[in-house]
Design an enzyme around this catalytic site. Structure first.
Site, PDB file in Angstrom:
ATOM      1  N   ASP A 168      23.149   7.414 -20.163  1.00 20.11           N
ATOM      2  CA  ASP A 168      21.761   7.019 -19.933  1.00 20.11           C
ATOM      3  C   ASP A 168      20.902   8.214 -19.497  1.00 20.11           C
ATOM      4  O   ASP A 168      20.123   8.134 -18.537  1.00 20.11           O
ATOM      5  CB  ASP A 168      21.686   5.873 -18.903  1.00 20.11           C
ATOM      6  N   ARG A 217      29.201   1.422 -24.670  1.00 23.91           N
ATOM      7  CA  ARG A 217      30.226   2.458 -24.569  1.00 23.91           C
ATOM      8  C   ARG A 217      29.578   3.827 -24.567  1.00 23.91           C
ATOM      9  O   ARG A 217      28.581   4.038 -25.254  1.00 23.91           O
ATOM     10  CB  ARG A 217      31.174   2.407 -25.766  1.00 23.91           C
ATOM     11  N   SER A 263      19.702  -8.873 -29.530  1.00 23.75           N
ATOM     12  CA  SER A 263      18.258  -9.122 -29.679  1.00 23.75           C
ATOM     13  C   SER A 263      17.506  -7.834 -30.041  1.00 23.75           C
ATOM     14  O   SER A 263      16.522  -7.886 -30.801  1.00 23.75           O
ATOM     15  CB  SER A 263      17.669  -9.764 -28.416  1.00 23.75           C
ATOM     16  N   ASN A 264      17.959  -6.695 -29.549  1.00 25.85           N
ATOM     17  CA  ASN A 264      17.303  -5.446 -29.962  1.00 25.85           C
ATOM     18  C   ASN A 264      17.609  -5.116 -31.422  1.00 25.85           C
ATOM     19  O   ASN A 264      16.730  -4.625 -32.138  1.00 25.85           O
ATOM     20  CB  ASN A 264      17.722  -4.293 -29.044  1.00 25.85           C
ATOM     21  N   HIS A 299      17.639   1.569 -22.747  1.00 21.98           N
ATOM     22  CA  HIS A 299      18.257   1.245 -21.450  1.00 21.98           C
ATOM     23  C   HIS A 299      17.242   0.426 -20.647  1.00 21.98           C
ATOM     24  O   HIS A 299      16.054   0.769 -20.615  1.00 21.98           O
ATOM     25  CB  HIS A 299      18.624   2.532 -20.708  1.00 21.98           C
TER      26      HIS A 299
HETATM   27  C1  GAR Z   1      19.589  -4.768 -23.431  1.00 22.32           C
HETATM   28  O1  GAR Z   1      18.941  -5.171 -22.247  1.00 22.32           O
HETATM   29  C2  GAR Z   1      19.783  -3.266 -23.442  1.00 22.32           C
HETATM   30  O2  GAR Z   1      18.702  -2.569 -22.888  1.00 22.32           O
HETATM   31  C3  GAR Z   1      21.027  -3.115 -22.595  1.00 22.32           C
HETATM   32  O3  GAR Z   1      21.862  -4.156 -23.019  1.00 22.32           O
HETATM   33  C4  GAR Z   1      21.041  -5.261 -23.445  1.00 22.32           C
HETATM   34  C5  GAR Z   1      21.474  -5.670 -24.821  1.00 22.32           C
HETATM   35  O4  GAR Z   1      20.796  -6.831 -25.244  1.00 22.32           O
HETATM   36  N1  GAR Z   1      21.631  -1.837 -22.779  1.00 22.32           N
HETATM   37  C6  GAR Z   1      22.202  -1.132 -21.784  1.00 22.32           C
HETATM   38  O5  GAR Z   1      22.305  -1.553 -20.653  1.00 22.32           O
HETATM   39  C7  GAR Z   1      22.728   0.239 -22.191  1.00 22.32           C
HETATM   40  N2  GAR Z   1      23.005   1.043 -21.049  1.00 22.32           N
HETATM   41  P1  GAR Z   1      20.741  -7.213 -26.781  1.00 22.32           P
HETATM   42  O6  GAR Z   1      22.208  -7.268 -27.237  1.00 22.32           O
HETATM   43  O7  GAR Z   1      20.100  -8.567 -26.797  1.00 22.32           O
HETATM   44  O8  GAR Z   1      19.951  -6.157 -27.475  1.00 22.32           O
END
Ligand code: GAR
Length: 204
Positions: free
Chosen positions: A147, A93, A15-16, A111
């Protein structure tokens, strides 16, 4: 100003990555998305990238004998893209310092916590279990520590009575997308100044 070459790294639903793509398509981020790197076979984000016509590189860690070979494969694959910016968008990763040093201050990450609190996996669950009343997300430059790294933007949400990991994650996610777009747009407009841990925004 010439457009920046952007490469997105992602592991899951994406989604990001979609938010970044939509902002690039709308001209809000001054970039072209040159490629998507994914480390999880079958991850939905690869379908999104194919819909956009963006080259997809699958780097399945299990196919490589060592982390070094895995990362070298990615470096070789993305070299032709001449990336000005790499956006980690749910890429689960840790990149090595050797990798990061090749793209110093060019790798951004999002994050789902107000760093430096709640690094690592299940940040939203960590927030619920810690009983904090405010949670949120952070977009930052990537350094070898997990992070960590100079913070570009943070956005806060309340933690409400009865929140679970999932309800809090959904509330934070709504803030993640505009935060990542804003941070990437500032970066691609050369508006960010990094001084040690401190990131400031150039005035016009
Ligand atoms: C998001 O909430 C992002 O912030 C998190 O994984 C999710 C991915 O969602 N990332 C971490 O936790 C990194 N340490 P998405 O695939 O829908 O973007």
């Amino acid at each position: 100003m010439p457009k920046k070459n952007m490469v997105i790294f992602a592991s899951g639903r994406g989604s990001n990555a979609v938010a970044l793509h939509d902002a690039v398509a709308a001209g809000t981020i001054n970039a072209d998305i040159k490629g998507l790197v994914c480390d999880i076979p079958g991850a939905a984000v690869m379908d999104r990238a194919r819909e956009w016509g963006v080259p997809v590189i699958l780097a399945d860690r299990k196919k490589f004998a060592s982390k070094q070979e895995f990362e070298q494969f990615i470096l070789d694959q993305i070299a032709p893209f001449q990336a000005d910016v790499i956006c980690l968008a749910g890429f689960m990763r840790l990149l090595s310092s050797d990798f990061i040093s090749q793209y110093e201050h060019k790798i951004l990450n999002i994050h789902p916590a107000l760093l430096p609190s709640f690094r690592g996996l299940h940040a939203q669950r960590q927030a619920v279990e810690a009983g904090v009343k405010i949670a949120g997300c952070t977009v930052h430059f990537v350094v070898p520590d997990m992070d960590a790294g100079p913070i570009i933007i943070q956005a806060a949400v309340p933690v409400l009575d009865g929140d679970t990991e999932d309800t809090l994650a959904a509330r934070i996610l709504e803030k993640e997308h505009p935060s990542y777009v804003q941070a990437a747009a500032l970066f691609c407009d050369d508006k960010l100044i990094v001084n040690g841990n401190i990131v400031s925004v150039k005035k016009d």
